[in-house]
Design an enzyme around this catalytic site. Structure first.
Site, PDB file in Angstrom:
ATOM      1  N   SER A  98       0.837  -1.191   0.000  1.00  0.00           N
ATOM      2  CA  SER A  98       0.000   0.000   0.000  1.00  0.00           C
ATOM      3  C   SER A  98       0.884   1.257   0.000  1.00  0.00           C
ATOM      4  O   SER A  98       1.837   1.324  -0.772  1.00  0.00           O
ATOM      5  CB  SER A  98      -0.946  -0.078   1.199  1.00  0.00           C
ATOM      6  OG  SER A  98      -1.971   0.873   1.088  1.00  0.00           O
ATOM      7  N   ASP A 214      -9.774  -4.778  -5.177  1.00  0.00           N
ATOM      8  CA  ASP A 214      -9.040  -4.095  -4.100  1.00  0.00           C
ATOM      9  C   ASP A 214      -9.968  -3.229  -3.236  1.00  0.00           C
ATOM     10  O   ASP A 214      -9.924  -3.287  -2.014  1.00  0.00           O
ATOM     11  CB  ASP A 214      -7.933  -3.240  -4.720  1.00  0.00           C
ATOM     12  CG  ASP A 214      -7.054  -2.607  -3.676  1.00  0.00           C
ATOM     13  OD1 ASP A 214      -6.000  -3.175  -3.374  1.00  0.00           O
ATOM     14  OD2 ASP A 214      -7.440  -1.548  -3.142  1.00  0.00           O
ATOM     15  N   HIS A 269      -8.320  -4.856  -0.428  1.00  0.00           N
ATOM     16  CA  HIS A 269      -7.108  -4.108  -0.084  1.00  0.00           C
ATOM     17  C   HIS A 269      -6.499  -4.560   1.241  1.00  0.00           C
ATOM     18  O   HIS A 269      -5.286  -4.558   1.407  1.00  0.00           O
ATOM     19  CB  HIS A 269      -7.401  -2.603  -0.047  1.00  0.00           C
ATOM     20  CG  HIS A 269      -6.149  -1.799   0.100  1.00  0.00           C
ATOM     21  ND1 HIS A 269      -5.193  -1.738  -0.894  1.00  0.00           N
ATOM     22  CD2 HIS A 269      -5.659  -1.076   1.133  1.00  0.00           C
ATOM     23  CE1 HIS A 269      -4.183  -0.997  -0.477  1.00  0.00           C
ATOM     24  NE2 HIS A 269      -4.433  -0.573   0.747  1.00  0.00           N
TER      25      HIS A 269
END
Ligand SMILES: *[C@@H]1O[C@H](CO)[C@@H](O)[C@H](O)[C@H]1NC(C)=O
Ligand SMILES: *[C@@H]1O[C@H](CO)[C@@H](O)[C@H](O)[C@H]1NC(C)=O
Ligand SMILES: *[C@@H]1O[C@H](CO)[C@@H](O)[C@H](O)[C@H]1NC(C)=O
Length: 288
Positions: A98, A214, A269
């Site tokens: 990330s 995601d 995610h």
């Protein structure tokens, strides 16, 4: 035991010994609003699959301090990475999850004497971020199309997320105000531009992992350096100016067969860094 069997045993020891010491150390950088703890299961999994691997999980900028401006984080974590580099001149591998993947890229560009062999960017907003889901993690009341008013100001640039907010409808303001993303992308040229590109082109492998489920990275293709045009239609990596003009080395890597794009569906995610399939099939095999 015969002489022959003895030799087989000794040979096996020597062979395994070589394998065990052959894995390069791995450095892992966590995402926004989290810290080293979240990345420890991945570190363990890597050590199980590749016994003897030294894995460094950064303990810097955990929790709210992960909102510190990107350059500040890059400077501190970059100095740590250079210390690790000095201890391992044979090379190291780098994984960023990330926001951590964008910090990692910044380090590669800002510290071009790094010895990183393979860089794995795991669901990172490499081309920026423009989406409500992401915005509301930090500013629940804010509206996507007006967020630029905050982010493209000197106050807004005091947060990491402002540093890579990339509003496709306000590219002039983005280039004028953003202190981070347009620089590391060489969209705004600086005395550092050649150095930035060198830090990327020297990689042996760049692995970009992301996927359509995601839910936070918007557009999800940003994890592959794809992004919105001014109609909010996604332009894939190889159609983008950054790639075509080889602004910071993506095309160079691609032409040399060093760039790998991995698209996986069914991963949200929040699951990339703990998903065992992702780690075992798409991360571990690149760590040699
Ligand atoms: C995790 O980070 C904290 C500081 O944020 C540190 O005190 C702790 O030792 C770290 N733990 C591990 C296992 O690296
Ligand atoms: C960006 O800065 C340039 C140079 O100062 C200026 O001419 C231009 O109008 C600015 N653009 C925006 C959208 O603020
Ligand atoms: C783990 O990743 C695989 C794809 O590699 C995906 O099919 C699966 O749904 C993921 N599971 C979770 C819990 O994220």
């Amino acid at each position: 035991m015969s002489v022959c069997e003895n030799w087989a045993v000794i040979f096996t020891y020597l062979f395994l010994g070589t394998c065990i010491t052959a894995y390069k150390p791995v450095v892992i950088i966590h995402g926004v609003l989290s810290g080293n703890i979240t990345m420890l299961p991945m570190a363990e999994r890597i050590k199980q699959a590749h016994p003897g691997t030294k894995v460094y999980v950064t303990d810097k900028f955990a929790g709210f301090s992960s909102l510190t401006p990107m350059w500040h984080q890059i400077q501190e974590m970059g100095e740590d990475l250079m210390k690790i580099s000095a201890d391992h001149p044979e090379g190291i591998n780098l994984i960023g999850y990330s926001q951590g993947g964008l910090i990692a890229r910044g380090i590669l560009e800002q510290f071009p004497n790094h010895v990183v062999d393979t860089f794995i960017s795991l669901s990172s907003p490499q081309a920026g971020q423009y989406g409500t889901k992401f915005l509301h993690l930090f500013f629940p009341g804010m509206v996507c199309h007006t967020a630029y008013e905050l982010f493209y100001s000197s106050i807004g640039q005091h947060t990491s997320i402002g540093n890579y907010w990339n509003d496709p409808h306000h590219q002039g303001l983005y280039r004028n105000y953003s202190r981070f993303l347009p620089y590391i992308n060489n969209e705004v040229l600086s005395s550092q531009s050649n150095t930035y590109k060198y830090g990327i082109t020297k990689l042996r492998k760049l692995i970009l992992i992301g996927g359509p489920d995601d839910g936070v990275i918007t557009p999800w293709q940003s994890s592959h350096f794809g992004y919105f045009d001014d109609n909010e239609e996604v332009v894939e990596l190889r159609g983008r100016k950054a790639y075509v003009l080889d602004k910071f080395g993506l095309k160079t890597l691609d032409k040399r067969g060093r760039l790998t794009l991995i698209e996986l569906s069914g991963v949200s995610h929040y699951d990339w860094h703990t998903n065992k399939t992702v780690i075992d099939k798409y991360i571990v095999p690149f760590l040699s």
